[in-house]
Motif scaffolding. Structure first.
Motif, PDB file in Angstrom:
ATOM      1  N   ALA A 129      -1.292  11.900   3.668  1.00 16.25           N
ATOM      2  CA  ALA A 129      -0.540  13.113   3.348  1.00 16.25           C
ATOM      3  C   ALA A 129      -1.205  14.335   3.972  1.00 16.25           C
ATOM      4  O   ALA A 129      -0.522  15.229   4.483  1.00 16.25           O
ATOM      5  CB  ALA A 129      -0.432  13.285   1.838  1.00 16.25           C
ATOM      6  N   ALA A 130      -2.534  14.372   3.968  1.00 16.04           N
ATOM      7  CA  ALA A 130      -3.255  15.504   4.549  1.00 16.04           C
ATOM      8  C   ALA A 130      -3.012  15.603   6.047  1.00 16.04           C
ATOM      9  O   ALA A 130      -2.951  16.705   6.589  1.00 16.04           O
ATOM     10  CB  ALA A 130      -4.749  15.379   4.260  1.00 16.04           C
ATOM     11  N   LYS A 131      -2.847  14.447   6.712  1.00 16.82           N
ATOM     12  CA  LYS A 131      -2.564  14.453   8.145  1.00 16.82           C
ATOM     13  C   LYS A 131      -1.269  15.189   8.453  1.00 16.82           C
ATOM     14  O   LYS A 131      -1.106  15.753   9.524  1.00 16.82           O
ATOM     15  CB  LYS A 131      -2.485  13.023   8.687  1.00 16.82           C
TER      16      LYS A 131
ATOM     17  N   ALA B 215       0.866  23.283   6.936  1.00 13.98           N
ATOM     18  CA  ALA B 215       0.379  24.507   6.277  1.00 13.98           C
ATOM     19  C   ALA B 215      -0.127  25.512   7.308  1.00 13.98           C
ATOM     20  O   ALA B 215       0.150  26.719   7.204  1.00 13.98           O
ATOM     21  CB  ALA B 215      -0.715  24.168   5.266  1.00 13.98           C
ATOM     22  N   ILE B 216      -0.860  25.035   8.297  1.00 16.43           N
ATOM     23  CA  ILE B 216      -1.373  25.936   9.336  1.00 16.43           C
ATOM     24  C   ILE B 216      -0.216  26.513  10.150  1.00 16.43           C
ATOM     25  O   ILE B 216      -0.183  27.718  10.426  1.00 16.43           O
ATOM     26  CB  ILE B 216      -2.392  25.203  10.230  1.00 16.43           C
ATOM     27  N   GLY B 217       0.743  25.675  10.532  1.00 13.84           N
ATOM     28  CA  GLY B 217       1.908  26.158  11.271  1.00 13.84           C
ATOM     29  C   GLY B 217       2.714  27.163  10.465  1.00 13.84           C
ATOM     30  O   GLY B 217       3.196  28.164  11.002  1.00 13.84           O
ATOM     31  N   SER B 218       2.850  26.905   9.172  1.00 12.38           N
ATOM     32  CA  SER B 218       3.558  27.851   8.298  1.00 12.38           C
ATOM     33  C   SER B 218       2.818  29.181   8.242  1.00 12.38           C
ATOM     34  O   SER B 218       3.436  30.251   8.265  1.00 12.38           O
ATOM     35  CB  SER B 218       3.693  27.273   6.893  1.00 12.38           C
ATOM     36  N   ALA B 219       1.492  29.109   8.181  1.00 13.37           N
ATOM     37  CA  ALA B 219       0.692  30.340   8.163  1.00 13.37           C
ATOM     38  C   ALA B 219       0.869  31.120   9.467  1.00 13.37           C
ATOM     39  O   ALA B 219       0.961  32.356   9.447  1.00 13.37           O
ATOM     40  CB  ALA B 219      -0.783  30.011   7.929  1.00 13.37           C
ATOM     41  N   VAL B 220       0.941  30.422  10.595  1.00 16.21           N
ATOM     42  CA  VAL B 220       1.186  31.090  11.885  1.00 16.21           C
ATOM     43  C   VAL B 220       2.537  31.794  11.861  1.00 16.21           C
ATOM     44  O   VAL B 220       2.651  32.967  12.227  1.00 16.21           O
ATOM     45  CB  VAL B 220       1.099  30.078  13.047  1.00 16.21           C
TER      46      VAL B 220
ATOM     47  N   SER C  15       0.839  -1.194   0.000  1.00 12.17           N
ATOM     48  CA  SER C  15       0.000   0.000   0.000  1.00 12.17           C
ATOM     49  C   SER C  15       0.876   1.247   0.000  1.00 12.17           C
ATOM     50  O   SER C  15       1.905   1.284   0.648  1.00 12.17           O
ATOM     51  CB  SER C  15      -0.925   0.009   1.223  1.00 12.17           C
ATOM     52  N   SER C  16       0.450   2.226  -0.755  1.00  7.57           N
ATOM     53  CA  SER C  16       1.172   3.493  -0.766  1.00  7.57           C
ATOM     54  C   SER C  16       0.405   4.457   0.126  1.00  7.57           C
ATOM     55  O   SER C  16      -0.774   4.269   0.399  1.00  7.57           O
ATOM     56  CB  SER C  16       1.283   4.018  -2.189  1.00  7.57           C
ATOM     57  N   PRO C  17       1.096   5.488   0.582  1.00  5.41           N
ATOM     58  CA  PRO C  17       0.400   6.460   1.430  1.00  5.41           C
ATOM     59  C   PRO C  17      -0.792   7.053   0.690  1.00  5.41           C
ATOM     60  O   PRO C  17      -0.703   7.375  -0.494  1.00  5.41           O
ATOM     61  CB  PRO C  17       1.463   7.523   1.697  1.00  5.41           C
ATOM     62  N   SER C  18      -1.889   7.170   1.386  1.00  2.00           N
ATOM     63  CA  SER C  18      -3.095   7.718   0.768  1.00  2.00           C
ATOM     64  C   SER C  18      -3.086   9.240   0.884  1.00  2.00           C
ATOM     65  O   SER C  18      -2.270   9.828   1.581  1.00  2.00           O
ATOM     66  CB  SER C  18      -4.336   7.160   1.463  1.00  2.00           C
ATOM     67  N   LEU C  19      -4.022   9.846   0.186  1.00  2.00           N
ATOM     68  CA  LEU C  19      -4.164  11.292   0.247  1.00  2.00           C
ATOM     69  C   LEU C  19      -4.484  11.737   1.665  1.00  2.00           C
ATOM     70  O   LEU C  19      -3.986  12.756   2.129  1.00  2.00           O
ATOM     71  CB  LEU C  19      -5.237  11.754  -0.730  1.00  2.00           C
TER      72      LEU C  19
ATOM     73  N   LEU D  99      -1.043   8.940  12.679  1.00  2.21           N
ATOM     74  CA  LEU D  99       0.011   9.744  12.080  1.00  2.21           C
ATOM     75  C   LEU D  99       1.281   8.908  11.980  1.00  2.21           C
ATOM     76  O   LEU D  99       1.573   8.101  12.862  1.00  2.21           O
ATOM     77  CB  LEU D  99       0.257  10.976  12.958  1.00  2.21           C
ATOM     78  N   THR D 100       2.038   9.089  10.917  1.00  2.00           N
ATOM     79  CA  THR D 100       3.278   8.348  10.749  1.00  2.00           C
ATOM     80  C   THR D 100       4.186   8.553  11.966  1.00  2.00           C
ATOM     81  O   THR D 100       4.209   9.633  12.550  1.00  2.00           O
ATOM     82  CB  THR D 100       3.978   8.750   9.429  1.00  2.00           C
ATOM     83  N   GLY D 101       4.918   7.520  12.348  1.00  2.00           N
ATOM     84  CA  GLY D 101       5.660   7.504  13.606  1.00  2.00           C
ATOM     85  C   GLY D 101       6.736   8.553  13.771  1.00  2.00           C
ATOM     86  O   GLY D 101       7.062   8.931  14.883  1.00  2.00           O
ATOM     87  N   TRP D 102       7.299   9.067  12.715  1.00  5.41           N
ATOM     88  CA  TRP D 102       8.385  10.034  12.822  1.00  5.41           C
ATOM     89  C   TRP D 102       7.891  11.468  12.945  1.00  5.41           C
ATOM     90  O   TRP D 102       8.646  12.366  13.309  1.00  5.41           O
ATOM     91  CB  TRP D 102       9.331   9.934  11.620  1.00  5.41           C
ATOM     92  N   ALA D 103       6.631  11.731  12.637  1.00  5.28           N
ATOM     93  CA  ALA D 103       6.136  13.107  12.530  1.00  5.28           C
ATOM     94  C   ALA D 103       6.158  13.857  13.860  1.00  5.28           C
ATOM     95  O   ALA D 103       6.699  14.977  13.934  1.00  5.28           O
ATOM     96  CB  ALA D 103       4.728  13.112  11.941  1.00  5.28           C
ATOM     97  N   LEU D 104       5.588  13.285  14.898  1.00  2.89           N
ATOM     98  CA  LEU D 104       5.516  13.991  16.179  1.00  2.89           C
ATOM     99  C   LEU D 104       6.906  14.207  16.782  1.00  2.89           C
ATOM    100  O   LEU D 104       7.213  15.333  17.204  1.00  2.89           O
ATOM    101  CB  LEU D 104       4.594  13.254  17.156  1.00  2.89           C
ATOM    102  N   PRO D 105       7.788  13.195  16.831  1.00  2.00           N
ATOM    103  CA  PRO D 105       9.133  13.463  17.353  1.00  2.00           C
ATOM    104  C   PRO D 105       9.900  14.488  16.517  1.00  2.00           C
ATOM    105  O   PRO D 105      10.673  15.286  17.059  1.00  2.00           O
ATOM    106  CB  PRO D 105       9.823  12.100  17.306  1.00  2.00           C
TER     107      PRO D 105
END
Length: 186
Positions: free
Chosen positions: A16-18, A24-29, A9-13, A154-160
């Protein structure tokens, strides 16, 4: 036995949105803070506290306390993720991690308010410009980290990774402000 390449399986849309929506929101801040700080006419109004010699001292001590709690955050996160050799995280580690993060963030608010309103985004020296940009990065990355906490699956590396960026930005902010104040300020 692994699945053939076409069956994996490949990552779904939605996966990616997660990641992309919080980024995007953090960048906007971060961009909003930078634009506001650069367009806002500095007021010069300072944050002071009884018994502290100057507004810069108030900022230096609050930022130092926030950075110290940030280091505690790194230690507790490392323990919770099993990254410390021969250390088992005690049951209270998660609670201590959450509360130290809340307190660190709250301590950073008067510093940020003073920087935004009294000083604005400044470029009088490379250190000051870097510090201004790091402040924007810190609050943008913090936003991303907080939004990642609400995402299931969420993918395991994102939060750390987000936590590491928050810690790195906070450390760099401390180095370009409090350390400078304690060692080189006139």
């Amino acid at each position: 036995m692994t699945a053939p390449p076409h069956a994996r399986s490949s990552p779904s849309l939605s996966d990616a949105a997660k990641l992309l929506i919080p980024v995007a929101i953090g960048s906007a801040v971060a961009v909003t803070l930078g634009v506001y700080a650069s367009l806002h006419r500095p007021t010069g109004v300072a944050v002071t506290m009884l018994g502290v010699s100057s507004p810069l001292a108030v900022k230096a001590w609050l930022a130092s306390a926030s950075a110290l709690l940030g280091a505690f955050q790194l230690a507790t996160a490392s323990a919770m993720y099993g990254q410390l050799p021969r250390v088992t995280a005690p049951p209270w580690t998660g609670t201590a991690h959450r509360w130290s993060g809340r307190i660190a963030f709250l301590l950073s608010i008067p510093v940020a308010v003073h920087c935004l309103y009294a000083l604005g985004l400044q470029s009088s020296s490379p250190r000051v410009l870097l510090h201004s940009l790091l402040g924007c990065l810190f609050y943008g990355a913090f936003t991303v980290k907080m939004l990642f906490l609400t995402k299931q699956g969420l993918t395991g590396w994102a939060l750390p990774t987000a936590g590491g960026i928050v810690f790195a930005a906070l450390t760099a902010l401390w180095l370009t402000s409090s350390l400078w104040f304690f060692t080189a300020a006139p």
